[in-house]
Design an enzyme around this catalytic site. Structure first.
Site, PDB file in Angstrom:
ATOM      1  N   SER A   1       0.807  -1.209   0.000  1.00  0.00           N
ATOM      2  CA  SER A   1       0.000   0.000   0.000  1.00  0.00           C
ATOM      3  C   SER A   1       0.841   1.261   0.000  1.00  0.00           C
ATOM      4  O   SER A   1       1.794   1.384   0.757  1.00  0.00           O
ATOM      5  CB  SER A   1      -0.921   0.010   1.228  1.00  0.00           C
ATOM      6  OG  SER A   1      -1.690   1.181   1.248  1.00  0.00           O
ATOM      7  N   ASP A   2       0.462   2.191  -0.864  1.00  0.00           N
ATOM      8  CA  ASP A   2       1.009   3.536  -0.793  1.00  0.00           C
ATOM      9  C   ASP A   2       0.465   4.167   0.485  1.00  0.00           C
ATOM     10  O   ASP A   2      -0.614   3.787   0.952  1.00  0.00           O
ATOM     11  CB  ASP A   2       0.547   4.322  -2.025  1.00  0.00           C
ATOM     12  CG  ASP A   2       1.254   5.652  -2.169  1.00  0.00           C
ATOM     13  OD1 ASP A   2       2.427   5.726  -1.792  1.00  0.00           O
ATOM     14  OD2 ASP A   2       0.629   6.592  -2.667  1.00  0.00           O
ATOM     15  N   LYS A   3       1.197   5.120   1.072  1.00  0.00           N
ATOM     16  CA  LYS A   3       0.722   5.766   2.301  1.00  0.00           C
ATOM     17  C   LYS A   3      -0.227   6.916   1.996  1.00  0.00           C
ATOM     18  O   LYS A   3      -1.376   6.921   2.417  1.00  0.00           O
ATOM     19  CB  LYS A   3       1.898   6.277   3.137  1.00  0.00           C
ATOM     20  CG  LYS A   3       1.460   6.986   4.432  1.00  0.00           C
ATOM     21  CD  LYS A   3       2.608   7.605   5.163  1.00  0.00           C
ATOM     22  CE  LYS A   3       3.123   8.851   4.474  1.00  0.00           C
ATOM     23  NZ  LYS A   3       2.165   9.992   4.533  1.00  0.00           N
TER      24      LYS A   3
ATOM     25  N   THR B   1      -3.989   6.680   0.580  1.00  0.00           N
ATOM     26  CA  THR B   1      -4.473   5.299   0.615  1.00  0.00           C
ATOM     27  C   THR B   1      -4.682   4.872   2.065  1.00  0.00           C
ATOM     28  O   THR B   1      -5.797   4.620   2.499  1.00  0.00           O
ATOM     29  CB  THR B   1      -3.476   4.361  -0.083  1.00  0.00           C
ATOM     30  OG1 THR B   1      -3.182   4.883  -1.367  1.00  0.00           O
ATOM     31  CG2 THR B   1      -4.058   2.962  -0.221  1.00  0.00           C
TER      32      THR B   1
END
Length: 884
Positions: free
Chosen positions: A328-330, A333
């Site tokens: 996951s991108d931070k 997201t």
């Protein structure tokens, strides 16, 4: 020249290397020559495949080849109805595949739309407006607030210039630009002397020299990697492809052997024998399986859409059930990509702020009680300072609150709006704009007839300007407050005030260099999304790892990861470390660490590939252009629907309509349900083919009349698939599904038990019908016998449906009536059977006989017998497995 590290060169070196002039730019003739040399500043368009080629490519399947050969043979033999029915099945399957055609061209078009339309350049010493496609390396480009940057630019002048780079780097705040050269190992997100194509100027102005255009820009390289990255085949597609090849070889070998056997040992005519072998081939091929799998997946897509997860490809639904790692991108997201003030500190009080994002909803509390602003004068003045010395604004668009200007300044506006009474912005008589050298912004205002200077900026800088000695009690107090909030991952801003004489009309840096009084501090963070902590905990219970891959700073990434429960240790790997790793080191690193910071687009792609090298089924979430190659490469690419770029959406398999990480978990839950129901469907459909093949095989070996014609076999296959088999798509999620680990990627669709069960039920149905046929053929015509045979297979499968609904446990349980679709489909199938038996033109087309009512006893009796025997087998098998 395209390999030059422009950020490492000085402004003068860059201009010299590009053979241009900072003041006069290129001449028109030189610009034209370079345009011919470098080409237009646009991304290359991929040659499109004609639609008819795409359609016919879906016939490229070995099972379809066999059906087409069977159609040709029946045509030669004059059995035209058989030919039409077989071709119809093949065409329907191709149409379903064509509708789900790949979307790579759209993804590339989405990237092209990011490029600006116009650019302001200096040519021949004069300012000119030109089409961005005509910009060439060496052009001097002028930038102002609101401009979309037309190419990759080395900045040679920056006046309070800030650029919004989150689509490219994942950074949640605008990046302040400068012009000094940088070290060679500076990562993309830290190249503050560069401005990249596709990003936008949020404030300030600047001048730069174009260093790369078209495909050679950073966004162009993403475009190239999108073209080069191969999409992954889902586990289901791989297994069905393997299954298709195996069954094809078996069918062809069996057909050849039986044709030879029939000629040598029985007195069949070769035409009659060929038709019988075609009947065997059609019987053994599960024609209805592709259609029913597609329908089940499509129903899964609809269910997910209702839960805010929009699937862009059908097979991806079942892949979700096998996901072992979510990368996951931070920013945007796991977090909201909306800067939020969470805390305020004054000399006397510590305040907490509720509400998330730019929406002015929430309150300011002290000791868990909402404060009355009139009773907290220091807080009121701090809010007044933060709101007045501010160039941004917030506005509501389509139900969403957005910031116009710098995100950090926007959240300070929201903070003031949350106060218990209105805090109006004061008119600035004069101001000092923010400058990275001074690290503050100041404004001259008039309050209650008195003039003051309000300042906001970096705490350390304001502490010095307030004359706070490093060892003083006041300095230590503010430092402790700042350190505490920084450890929480908050970015701290300070506000201060200075009283000045009433005739003051202008201010400069000297005026604020001393004599300030600190009003307080604000703690700002890009907050985690609601429910994300619970969603990550659910992932861990379900055996799914979550890894954060972000372009943000190491410290911020670690704090957020700890808050969310992604990691419990301090091991964070940065992009520059990944760049120096070998392939083997990368494979070790991706398993050892859960947090990766300051990553580039290439790093994200490398990490996804490293996980896949370990056999993981990976999902990659993201919303920016920088995520697109990794989204496409991942087994499941997940894009954000609200804030995601079109590029990210087009490169992904799933789009989250609510941008909520928790929606992924709902989708995984649905994916596991769909996969379980797909397996049940296969367990239901294949015994139909097995029983039909057994009947035709027995007739050929024993020299009997064919029990079913090819058209009758196709009818049975399709009608059971699109009625009772479809009911299995509505089976609810089994208990404990999300408490078990993901299925292994290598897990076979047909386990040893499934193979045994399919063979067992095939022989049970086929054997009982052959026994029945032996009794009927002595008395009745072949049409009469074929009709009873066809109904017997259909009813056997109808009762078998209720066996399959519960794989190993007793079917007549408390959940028996939960799936209403099973009973509706069963009733529909009975109606179909009555229709084809007693409606004359259908009876003739399929070759049936309108049997008397008493003969329905045979199909019903066989159905009941199959249900009872299979329930006994399930009980015995389960007992053996439990004992072992």
């Amino acid at each position: 020249m395209f390999d030059t590290l422009w950020f490492h060169l000085s402004r003068e070196e860059s201009i010299e290397k590009l053979q241009t002039q900072a003041n006069t730019g290129l001449s028109t003739a030189e610009a034209r020559r370079r345009l011919g040399s470098y080409g237009l500043n646009e991304l290359p368009k991929k040659e499109l495949t004609p639609k008819w080629v795409k359609f016919f490519s879906h016939f490229n399947d070995i099972l379809i080849y066999i059906l087409l050969v069977a159609a040709i043979v029946t045509l030669i033999l004059g059995h035209y109805v058989d030919t039409v029915v077989i071709l119809l099945v093949a065409v329907v399957n191709a149409l379903i595949g064509y509708v789900q055609e790949n979307k790579a061209e759209k993804a590339l078009e989405g990237i092209r739309q990011l490029l600006s339309l116009q650019a302001t350049v200096i040519r021949n010493g004069s300012r000119e407006e030109i089409a961005s496609t005509e910009v060439v390396p060496g052009d001097i480009v002028l930038l102002k607030a609101g401009d979309k940057i037309p190419a990759d630019i080395r900045l040679i002048q920056a006046d309070h210039l800030k650029v919004e780079e989150s689509p490219l780097t994942g950074e949640s705040t605008s990046v302040e630009k400068q012009t000094a050269s940088l070290p060679e190992d500076t990562v993309l997100a830290d190249r503050v002397n560069m401005a990249y194509s596709g990003t936008a100027v949020s404030s300030g102005s600047g001048i730069g020299v174009v260093v790369s255009t078209g495909e050679e820009t950073e966004i162009g390289q993403i475009n190239r990697s999108m073209s080069e990255v191969q999409g992954m085949k889902t586990p289901l597609l791989k297994q069905i492809e393997t299954f298709g090849k195996i069954i094809s070889v078996v069918i062809l070998a069996l057909a050849v052997l039986l044709f030879a056997f029939g000629l040598l040992f029985h007195d069949y005519q070769w035409g009659e024998l060929l038709l019988a072998v075609i009947g065997l081939t059609v019987a053994a091929i599960p024609e209805g399986l592709p259609a029913i799998l597609t329908i089940i997946l499509a129903l899964g897509v609809q269910t997910m859409a209702d839960k805010k997860a929009i699937m862009r490809t059908l097979p991806s639904v079942e892949t979700l059930g096998a996901v072992t790692v979510i990368c996951s991108d931070k920013t945007g997201t796991l977090t909201k990509n909306e800067m939020t003030v969470r805390s305020v500190m004054t000399r006397k009080h510590y305040y907490t702020v509720s509400g998330i994002g730019y929406a002015p909803q929430g309150s300011i509390s002290c000791k868990e009680r909402e404060v009355e602003l009139s009773a907290h004068k220091e807080l009121k003045e701090l809010l007044l300072a933060m709101r007045s010395v501010n160039d941004s604004d917030i506005l509501q668009t389509d139900g969403h609150w957005l910031v116009r200007g710098d995100p950090t300044e926007g959240c300070l506006i929201t903070l003031a709006e949350k106060a218990s009474e209105p805090v109006e912005s004061l008119e600035l008589i004069a101001k000092i704009p923010f400058d990275s050298e001074y690290k503050y912004m100041a404004g001259l205002v008039e309050v209650d007839g008195k003039k003051k200077i309000y300042i906001k900026g970096a705490p350390d800088r304001l502490f010095d300007m307030a004359g706070l000695h490093p060892t003083s009690h006041d300095r230590q107090y503010w430092e402790e407050q700042m350190s505490r909030q920084s450890r929480k991952g908050e970015r701290v801003l300070a506000a201060a005030v200075k009283d000045v004489e009433n005739d003051r009309m202008n201010i400069d840096h000297e005026d604020v260099s001393h004599g300030l009084t600190i009003l307080g501090l604000t703690g700002i963070i890009d907050p985690p999304r609601e429910n994300v902590i619970d969603a990550i905990a659910t992932c861990k219970r379900a055996g799914i790892q979550v890894k954060m891959i972000t372009g943000d700073h190491k410290e911020t990434a670690l704090v957020i990861a700890r808050q969310l429960g992604i990691t419990d240790h301090d091991d964070v790997i940065e992009g520059r470390e990944l760049d120096q790793m070998t392939g083997e080191e990368l494979k070790e690193a991706v398993l050892a660490s859960d947090v990766f910071a300051r990553t580039s687009p290439a790093n994200k792609l490398q990490l996804v590939e490293a996980l896949q090298a370990h056999g993981h089924i990976s999902a990659m979430t993201g919303d920016g252009v920088n995520d697109a190659p990794a989204l496409k490469r991942a087994d499941i690419g997940v894009a954000m629907g609200i804030k995601g770029t079109e590029v990210a959406k087009e490169a992904s398999e799933m789009v989250l309509a609510d941008d909520n990480f928790s929606t992924i978990i709902n989708a995984v839950r649905e994916g596991r349900r769909v996969y379980d129901n797909l397996k049940k469907t296969i367990l239901f459909i294949l015994p139909t083919n097995g029983a039909e093949a057994f009947l035709v095989l027995s007739a050929l070996l024993l020299g009997l009349e064919m029990p079913l014609t090819p058209v009758q076999i196709l009818y049975v296959n399709m009608v059971t698939a699109v009625t009772v088999a479809l009911a299995l798509a509505f089976e609810p999620l089994e208990e404990g599904t999300m408490d078990r680990p993901p299925r292994k990627p290598t897990e076979q669709l047909l386990s040893r038990y499934y193979v045994f069960r399919i063979l067992f039920v095939s022989l049970l149905i086929g054997g009982s019908i052959i026994w029945m046929n032996g009794a009927l053929q002595a008395t009745y015509s072949i049409e009469h016998v074929n009709t009873v045979t066809l109904h017997s297979i259909v009813f056997a499968q109808l009762f078998h449906l209720f066996n399959v609904r519960n794989e190993r446990h007793f079917s007549l349980n408390r959940h028996f009536f939960e799936n209403k679709a099973a009973f509706a489909a069963s009733a529909l199938l009975v109606v179909f059977q009555l229709t084809v038996t007693y409606v004359p033109f259908l009876t003739r087309a399929i070759g049936l006989y309108p049997i008397e009512a008493m003969y329905w006893i045979f199909p019903v009796a066989i159905g009941i017998m199959v249900f009872i025997v299979v329930e006994i087998e399930k009980y015995v098998t389960h007992a053996i497995i439990k004992r072992n």
